[in-house]
Design an enzyme around this catalytic site. Sequence first.
Site, PDB file in Angstrom:
ATOM      1  N   ARG A  54      29.325 -89.824  51.599  1.00 28.84           N
ATOM      2  CA  ARG A  54      30.201 -89.369  52.461  1.00 28.84           C
ATOM      3  C   ARG A  54      31.763 -89.329  51.731  1.00 28.84           C
ATOM      4  NH1 ARG A  54      33.348 -92.857  55.059  1.00 28.84           N
ATOM      5  NH2 ARG A  54      31.829 -94.148  55.957  1.00 28.84           N
ATOM      6  N   TYR A 106      44.523 -66.497  63.126  1.00 23.90           N
ATOM      7  CA  TYR A 106      42.963 -66.982  63.648  1.00 23.90           C
ATOM      8  C   TYR A 106      43.287 -67.872  64.845  1.00 23.90           C
ATOM      9  CZ  TYR A 106      38.751 -69.394  64.428  1.00 23.90           C
ATOM     10  OH  TYR A 106      37.753 -69.821  65.308  1.00 23.90           O
ATOM     11  N   LYS A 204      32.357 -67.529  56.237  1.00 24.83           N
ATOM     12  CA  LYS A 204      32.608 -66.136  56.204  1.00 24.83           C
ATOM     13  C   LYS A 204      31.895 -65.610  54.811  1.00 24.83           C
ATOM     14  CE  LYS A 204      34.554 -67.141  60.009  1.00 24.83           C
ATOM     15  NZ  LYS A 204      33.687 -67.332  61.219  1.00 24.83           N
TER      16      LYS A 204
HETATM   17  C1  LIG Z   1      40.434 -66.538  59.278  1.00 23.81           C
HETATM   18  C2  LIG Z   1      39.516 -67.749  59.938  1.00 23.81           C
HETATM   19  N1  LIG Z   1      40.121 -68.878  59.391  1.00 23.81           N
HETATM   20  C3  LIG Z   1      39.447 -69.910  59.955  1.00 23.81           C
HETATM   21  C4  LIG Z   1      38.295 -69.842  60.825  1.00 23.81           C
HETATM   22  C5  LIG Z   1      37.677 -71.112  61.131  1.00 23.81           C
HETATM   23  O1  LIG Z   1      36.393 -71.404  60.419  1.00 23.81           O
HETATM   24  P1  LIG Z   1      35.187 -72.086  60.873  1.00 23.81           P
HETATM   25  O2  LIG Z   1      34.547 -71.115  62.060  1.00 23.81           O
HETATM   26  O3  LIG Z   1      34.406 -72.141  59.561  1.00 23.81           O
HETATM   27  O4  LIG Z   1      35.425 -73.457  61.190  1.00 23.81           O
HETATM   28  C6  LIG Z   1      37.814 -68.743  61.153  1.00 23.81           C
HETATM   29  C7  LIG Z   1      36.773 -68.393  61.979  1.00 23.81           C
HETATM   30  O5  LIG Z   1      36.530 -67.605  62.460  1.00 23.81           O
HETATM   31  C8  LIG Z   1      38.659 -67.552  60.723  1.00 23.81           C
HETATM   32  O6  LIG Z   1      38.190 -66.143  60.861  1.00 23.81           O
END
Ligand SMILES: Cc1ncc(COP(=O)(O)O)c(C=O)c1O
Length: 382
Positions: A54, A106, A204
């Site tokens: 961890r 986001y 992503k």
């Molecule tokens: C620009 C952006 N930041 C943060 C996140 C959050 O990431 P995660 O889904 O890996 O937790 C996303 C997810 O869609 C995103 O598109």
Amino acid sequence: MRRNNAPPRPATLAAQGLGWTDATTGAVVMPIQPATTYIRDPDNQYRRGRGYARADNPGYDQPQALLTALEGGAASVVLSSGMAAATTVFRALPLGAHVVAQKVMYWGLRRWIESHAATGHITVDFADASSLDALRDAVIPGRTRLVWIETPANPLWSVVDIAGAAAIAHAAGARLAVDSTAATPVLTRPLEHGADLVMHSATKYLNGHSDVVAGTLTAARDDPFWQSLVAERGNGGAILGSLEAYLLLRGMRTLFLRVARASASAQRIAEAMEAHPKVAAVLYPGLPTHPGHAVAARQMEGGFGGMLSIRVAGGEAAAIAAAARVELWKRATSLGGVESLVEHRASIEGAGTPVPPDLLRLSVGIEDPEDLIDDLDRALSG
Ligand SMILES: Cc1ncc(COP(=O)(O)O)c(C=O)c1O
């Protein structure tokens, strides 16, 4: 020609995973280490530096070192998701800290920041960070501890001037953190523009194959605040699995090819959509008509990314109907994978969203762009 004594260029570092090989076997791919615990030395020490999984995992070393090199940072950590990466930063702020965050970004993180502020841990003001004047008005010198921006930002792909935002944050005594998920270190390296922290949803582009949920943080400096973030990953437990760390690195090795292809295709698709009679507007930083184009051209290098949105003539019903008719594009959330995705964004964000109801978000993959344009054209034309 290789420059004398110059280090390999970023695309080379990524393709070779920094060139690491396994010292025991000579394997050109580092092994996955599933162990949760490690042997103590007979004198009760952990001289090999590993105790419990961890706190740390040998499978993190290579993706973290590669990301640190690509971002030009001091150190990086991988975490269990993009949200884990982002929320670790907010949770590490002192009680009562004032935060300025971007108004349209986001949505999942914006919602979480609101709920975190509602607990009383932080106070927050949301500002249109694509306007440096609005950002300057929102910070409170001496009280603002963190300015959080995303560029280009979901789902309007608005662009924030990172250097300008860094100057404003620093003048107020705050750190600047940048969600650089859509830009990737291929196109923008926020630390070079003065940011203190870079965050990615590695789910992503960094992984790029829609098969790993992961997040990353990279710091400009290895300071006590950074150490508190590293400690929080281990103590809070938002760790990445061994297999996921391996898959993330494997994805990163093709990052430059994928991002170059997606960016070139997105530019081509944006131009085609701009001329389409069923499209009311195209939101893409690579188009000279986009309000953030000039700033994007300054701080993005080699393309404007694989993300764009279109506003469909005929409004919400026409947008949802067009999304229903695509065949090659997949109707799904998320972004940054090798396959192209389309999403009616207001439907997922729900009531109160600032996203226009006629907007379709497009994540461009690495298919032939002409097939993607044909499919969109068919879907839009009905
Ligand atoms: C620009 C952006 N930041 C943060 C996140 C959050 O990431 P995660 O889904 O890996 O937790 C996303 C997810 O869609 C995103 O598109």
